[in-house]
Scaffold this active site. Structure first.
Site, PDB file in Angstrom:
ATOM      1  N   GLU A 189      -5.339  -8.763   1.071  1.00 41.20           N
ATOM      2  CA  GLU A 189      -6.054  -8.416   2.392  1.00 41.20           C
ATOM      3  C   GLU A 189      -7.264  -8.105   2.044  1.00 41.20           C
ATOM      4  O   GLU A 189      -7.930  -7.575   1.243  1.00 41.20           O
ATOM      5  CB  GLU A 189      -5.389  -7.061   2.926  1.00 41.20           C
ATOM      6  CG  GLU A 189      -3.991  -7.112   3.591  1.00 41.20           C
ATOM      7  CD  GLU A 189      -3.485  -5.999   4.124  1.00 41.20           C
ATOM      8  OE1 GLU A 189      -4.599  -4.905   4.417  1.00 41.20           O
ATOM      9  OE2 GLU A 189      -2.357  -5.669   4.367  1.00 41.20           O
ATOM     10  N   GLU A 199       0.804  -1.304  -0.133  1.00 40.35           N
ATOM     11  CA  GLU A 199      -0.288  -0.140   0.067  1.00 40.35           C
ATOM     12  C   GLU A 199       0.687   1.048  -0.004  1.00 40.35           C
ATOM     13  O   GLU A 199       0.904   2.057   0.810  1.00 40.35           O
ATOM     14  CB  GLU A 199      -1.000  -0.088   1.343  1.00 40.35           C
ATOM     15  CG  GLU A 199      -1.707  -1.082   0.991  1.00 40.35           C
ATOM     16  CD  GLU A 199      -2.991  -1.057   2.359  1.00 40.35           C
ATOM     17  OE1 GLU A 199      -2.869  -0.107   3.102  1.00 40.35           O
ATOM     18  OE2 GLU A 199      -3.859  -1.859   2.480  1.00 40.35           O
TER      19      GLU A 199
HETATM   20  C1  FCB Z   1      -4.403  -1.951   5.644  1.00 39.00           C
HETATM   21  C2  FCB Z   1      -3.116  -2.116   6.257  1.00 39.00           C
HETATM   22  C3  FCB Z   1      -3.037  -3.499   7.191  1.00 39.00           C
HETATM   23  C4  FCB Z   1      -4.322  -3.422   8.044  1.00 39.00           C
HETATM   24  C5  FCB Z   1      -5.568  -2.942   7.391  1.00 39.00           C
HETATM   25  C6  FCB Z   1      -6.987  -2.965   8.176  1.00 39.00           C
HETATM   26  O1  FCB Z   1      -4.469  -0.653   5.113  1.00 39.00           O
HETATM   27  O2  FCB Z   1      -2.149  -2.826   4.992  1.00 39.00           O
HETATM   28  O3  FCB Z   1      -1.910  -3.260   7.899  1.00 39.00           O
HETATM   29  O4  FCB Z   1      -3.921  -2.288   9.086  1.00 39.00           O
HETATM   30  O5  FCB Z   1      -5.228  -1.980   6.418  1.00 39.00           O
END
Ligand code: FCB
Length: 457
Positions: A357, A169
């Site tokens: 994620e 990110e």
């Molecule tokens: C993302 C991050 C991760 C976590 C999630 C909820 O932005 O990469 O580390 O905190 O959000």
């Protein structure tokens, strides 16, 4: 298998996994030669993190990693996405800290022994503080420090890691860290944010080149947090607003990686905030767009925006609510946003996609030793159903990682937001499997959505 079930199943070999990140779970911040990171400094600065929480102890995973790997193994997950802590691996003088490297070697070997594929993120925001003191991501030299660090990692772990992720990110690392100040190092300056973003992207490109030059045996890619943006109405102004927000959140990162150029239609809008884009050198674009093997996508929610003529900020948009249910983060739950995003990404790249994620925070409570997190199950179910549709239509998606294995240090929110499949009692370090853990285990075993949650659909 009934037709119903076969249509729900994912392709054979689809990768199901769970994700974490070093600073959020490891603790042991002063052990085995680890040097401070910008998140140590930031979390110890009063007022920066909710409740004054820090990652000093976190989930104590540094000491308990075997126990946590046992959990992943019991879950049946095929892959574990973890990040390496740069400040454990390189000392201030640029020497390799063997103890830090050995820790990850042991951890990775243990994963492999249990048949779990490690997916290793090289940078998930814990920049060594000594590099920040030298300008951090604002300093082009940091790209060199980064390649020196990843070279060390490749040299020692190349044979054992099937997947490397260069950056997690870069939007958050740059815009939240240098533009909005919500994350370390906590600066509020758009020029700095865009400069940092460029160096983060460049570091990705340089790492991919290095990996190829060193004969990397697995695959290498990058993870972006992508937010599908919908206009709040079909008016010309709102459609233009959505386009600006899309450039801000997504295209500023996607375009250089996949096309080798920044979206020039945004340059004029940026100029008063960012000034000349003189930190971008022509040759950088070739490096940034070096062919990667896969694109990692982190998805939590889409955005709905309208034009806001009163707003003189960078994008001039206002986020609108659609009245959908929200997670504990206040994020509206809209799985169609994930489907629409993936459809759009197929036009940007023909490389395989991974959801690196996806998950949700809710107010989990332990009752008689059990956490009945039905909302989280519904959230995951909805998003995985969206993926199933995408895959059934021929979408090039190869895997999915839940954020997160464990409740952990949720950055500026400290320990107040719980995303885990496993509940962590931060006083005692006791782990309690939530109902979603059992549910996800069934999903992995059946390679498709389990029956117990179908009624939710
Ligand atoms: C993302 C991050 C991760 C976590 C999630 C909820 O932005 O990469 O580390 O905190 O959000």
């Amino acid at each position: 298998m009934s037709t119903n079930e076969s249509t729900r199943a994912f392709p054979k070999g689809f990768l199901w996994g769970v994700a974490t990140a070093s600073y959020q779970i490891e603790g042991a911040v002063n052990e085995a030669g680890r040097v401070p990171s910008i998140w140590d400094t930031f979390s110890h600065t009063p007022g920066k993190v909710f409740n004054g929480d820090t990652g000093d102890i976190a989930c104590d995973n540094y000491h308990r990693y075997s126990e946590d790997i046992q959990q992943i193994s019991d879950l049946g997950a095929h892959s574990y996405r973890l990040s390496l802590s740069w400040p454990r691996i390189m000392t201030e003088t640029g020497q390799v800290n063997q103890a830090g490297l050995d820790h990850y070697k042991r951890l990775i070997d243990e994963l492999l022994e249990r048949g779990i594929d490690p997916a290793v993120t090289l940078y998930h925001w814990d920049l060594p503080q000594w590099i920040e003191d030298d300008g951090g991501w604002l300093n082009r030299d940091t790209v060199g420090y980064y390649t020196q660090y990843v070279e060390t990692v490749f040299r020692h772990l190349n044979d054992t890691v099937p997947k490397f992720i260069t950056q997690n990110e870069p939007w958050c690392a740059s815009m939240l860290g240098y533009g909005l100040g919500h994350h370390a190092p906590g600066l509020r300056d758009w020029r700095k944010a865009y400069r940092a973003a460029h160096h983060l992207l460049l570091s990705h490109g340089e790492a991919v080149k290095l990996y190829r030059a060193m004969g990397g045996k697995g695959q290498i890619g990058i993870t972006l947090n992508l937010t599908h943006v919908y206009p709040g109405s079909s008016s010309e102004a709102d459609v233009a607003a959505a386009r600006r927000q899309d450039i801000f959140l997504n295209r500023w990162f996607l375009d250089p990686l996949t096309k080798g150029s920044y979206p020039s239609e945004y340059f004029e809008r940026l100029r008063p905030f960012v000034g000349p884009l003189d930190f971008i050198r022509d040759e950088d674009m070739e490096s940034i767009s070096t062919e990667f093997d896969f694109l990692g996508v982190n998805f939590y929610n889409p955005a709905h925006v309208v034009d806001d003529p009163e707003d003189n900020s960078l994008t001039g948009v206002k986020q609108v609510s659609t009245g959908r249910e929200r997670t504990a983060m206040g994020w509206e739950i809209e799985p169609e946003g994930l489907y629409d995003l993936l459809k759009r990404l197929q036009d940007c790249t023909d490389k395989p996609l991974y959801i690196t994620e996806n998950g949700a925070a809710f107010e989990d409570v332990v009752v008689d030793g059990r956490v009945a997190d039905t909302e989280r199950i519904a959230y995951l179910h909805g998003h995985i159903a969206a993926l199933q549709r995408f895959v059934a239509e021929g979408g090039n998606l190869k895997g999915y990682y839940v954020w997160s294995l464990l409740d952990n240090f949720e950055w500026a929110f400290g320990y107040s937001k719980r995303f885990g499949l496993i509940y962590v009692d931060f006083e005692t370090q006791q782990r309690i499997r939530k109902d979603s853990f059992t549910w996800f285990g069934q999903l992995v075993a059946g390679n498709g959505l389990p029956a117990m949650a179908r009624s939710i659909e």
